[in-house]
Each structure stands twice: as structure tokens, then as C-alpha cells.
Design a protein around this motif. Structure first.
Motif, PDB file in Angstrom:
ATOM      1  N   VAL A   1       4.688 -10.251 -37.452  1.00 17.37           N
ATOM      2  CA  VAL A   1       3.389 -10.633 -36.870  1.00 17.37           C
ATOM      3  C   VAL A   1       2.602 -11.501 -37.837  1.00 17.37           C
TER       4      VAL A   1
ATOM      5  N   LYS B   1      -1.460  -5.199 -35.790  1.00 23.06           N
ATOM      6  CA  LYS B   1      -0.826  -6.307 -35.062  1.00 23.06           C
ATOM      7  C   LYS B   1      -1.818  -6.961 -34.108  1.00 23.06           C
TER       8      LYS B   1
ATOM      9  N   ASP C   1       8.289  -4.906 -38.918  1.00 26.88           N
ATOM     10  CA  ASP C   1       7.378  -4.874 -37.771  1.00 26.88           C
ATOM     11  C   ASP C   1       6.028  -5.525 -38.060  1.00 26.88           C
ATOM     12  N   ILE C   2       5.583  -5.404 -39.297  1.00 28.28           N
ATOM     13  CA  ILE C   2       4.302  -6.052 -39.613  1.00 28.28           C
ATOM     14  C   ILE C   2       4.528  -7.492 -40.083  1.00 28.28           C
TER      15      ILE C   2
END
Lengths: 176, 176
Positions: free
Chosen positions: A126, A93, A122-123
Motif C-alpha cells: 500500500v 491502509k 501487506d503494508i
């Protein structure tokens, strides 16, 4: 641009490494974060070597995993693998948002998601936030649907024939 | 060992290039002969560069083709493509039998066979004659059946999603 290399056949990580070669040939900056691997692989040895030669700030490879998870004699508690994957995710990130790199390879991240060590979302949030010329390659079998949906390019590496099936073992310089 | 990377998806040549990276990391000697390409690709620029650095005798990349055949504005007579492919084949045979290399990549050779520029049998007889630790990788869509039959490892790179389908054009540093 998001590229996904998935499937049960050989060639996912190596296809990503080949993209690194092409990008480096064009003077691009390449970061490779390996989510499962912790050991010295052929690619690690190679990129460390050329880094020392003259590609200093152009290439970085980080084996950030703890090795194979729940296979091939792995006895590490899952919590340890999870911690490593979370740290790799945090690093990924930071580096995506940092804007330094033109190609970022998140090797075996599909597997890390499949094992629930990290969450796909979560990835993705980003990467998709960072809409620039950055190319991100996500490798590993069993890519989550959300990766495939968001990706610009997806290839399934499909095993047609593999010597492991005949009892051959992993070969140094070929498999790792 | 014979490896075939085929299929309509992205990642065949790059998977072979990744194998080159692994092999070089392990100190192996790698030869790449490109059957269709004649132009400066990212991989060509990269390997030429590291060759000049310290991999002098360890890596050689030879774009031995005449460019795309019968597509993308190619106007060259087929006989010219054929001559180039025959020369590349001759070179490949010589280098396989020479015994210097530990990994030989015959890039797009599957396509050269498919276009009838060369015959599958002509290369197979040399590779199978030379049963040693040599690894030969044959890439390109539409691999001939005889390659698949003789190969130890075959992966089909299957296109799941590709930006060209949406009208995007080939990107420097990604596609070449």
C-alpha cells in the motif's frame, strides 16, 4: 518517503514523535497509529490536548493495540493481539490511500510484524503503491528486511547504556 | 537523569523533541536550548504556536546558535559561533540551577563541544551538581566521552541508509 527507526535502543518512537512536531510546525497533517500501545501515554495526552486546542484536523493519534505482547504480565490470547493489529493495519491502509495525511507514523509496526500479528508485505504494497509526498515512518525493534530494503532512510537506535539494565523501572513522562 | 542521543544517523534531535512531547503530555515543564540552530525550524514554529495557545509557561524553545559551523557555506568567524555557544551555555546553567524546568534539552550541545565552542566539563558540573528529578537530554553527533560516562541513558543513532547519500537535499518539515 519511507523512514524506518529500529534497533534495541531508546528513541525510536520519540524520534517519530519529533518528526510529527516538525511536520505540524510546517502546517502538515499528521496521523499516528500505535500498533502495540493501548494505554494512555504522554504522547497520547499531549496530542489529544493540542487537537482540542486548534490542531483539530491536523493531528490524530490512535492507540490501536492491546498492550504489550507476551511480556510484562500480558495474559491476553495472541489471537486478540492479532485481531487488533489486523484492524490497525486495515485502518492504516485506508488512511494511506485516503490521501488526507502528509505524515503517517505506524508506531511499533516492526514489532507487530516480528510477532507475526501482521505481514510486512501487506503494508508495504500500500505504501509503495502510494508514491506521493507522503512520509511514512515505521518504528519498532527488529524491523523486517523488506522494510529496510524499501525504506529511503533507516536509523538503528543502538543501546549504549540504559538504566533498565541497572534495575531502574520505566518512568512516567520519559518512557511513556 | 542525563540522556545522550548521539551517532551519525537521523533521529537525535527528533528523539529529544519526542521526549518533550511525552513530558508535556504529563504536565511537565520543558525547556529547549538549541546550540547550533538559529533559524526557524519546524519544531520552533510548533512550540511557539502551542506556547501561544495554552502551554505559556510550560514550554520554551530558544534557538541560541549562529547556524551551521564551517559547513554549508558558513562564513562567520569561529569567534562569533563561540560567543553564541558561550551565551547558550550560560543560559543553560542558569536555567538548570533555577529549578523551574523538569526536562531540559540541550540540542546539538555535543557538536558545540566537538567544535571546541564550549567545554564538556562546564555543563557537566552544573548538571551533576543538580541531582533532582530533572531530566537533561544532550544531543548531537560525536558526544564527548565525559557525557557518555556521566549519562544514565545513551543511544547511538546509527545511519543504516540516508537519502542524502543518494544526492537528495534536506526536506522542509522533515530535516528542519
Amino acid at each position: 518517503m519511507i523512514i524506518v527507526f529500529t534497533g534495541n535502543g531508546k528513541g525510536k518512537t520519540t524520534a517519530a514523535l519529533g518528526q510529527a512536531v516538525r511536520a505540524l510546525g510546517r502546517g502538515r497533517k499528521v496521523l499516528i497509529i500505535q500498533f502495540i500501545k493501548n494505554f494512555e501515554s504522554g504522547e497520547h495526552l499531549f496530542f489529544k490536548k493540542i487537537q482540542a486546542l486548534s490542531f483539530g484536523t491536523k493531528i490524530k493519534i490512535i492507540p490501536a493495540g492491546k498492550g504489550f505482547v507476551k511480556i510484562l504480565g500480558d495474559k491476553l490470547p495472541l489471537s486478540e493481539h492479532k485481531k487488533a493489529a489486523q484492524n490497525a493495519l486495515k485502518l492504516a491502509k485506508k488512511e494511506i490511500l485516503g490521501g488526507k495525511w502528509e505524515l503517517i507514523i505506524l508506531d511499533e509496526i516492526n514489532v507487530a510484524v516480528g510477532l507475526k500479528l501482521i505481514k510486512a508485505f501487506d503494508i508495504l504494497k500500500v505504501i509503495t503503491f502510494h508514491k506521493s509526498a507522503l512520509v511514512v515512518i515505521l518504528t519498532g525493534r527488529g524491523a523486517p528486511k523488506s522494510f529496510i530494503k524499501k525504506a529511503d532512510l533507516v536509523t538503528e537506535m543502538k543501546e549504549i547504556k540504559h538504566p533498565f539494565k541497572k534495575g531502574a523501572s520505566a518512568q512516567i513522562g520519559v518512557e511513556f
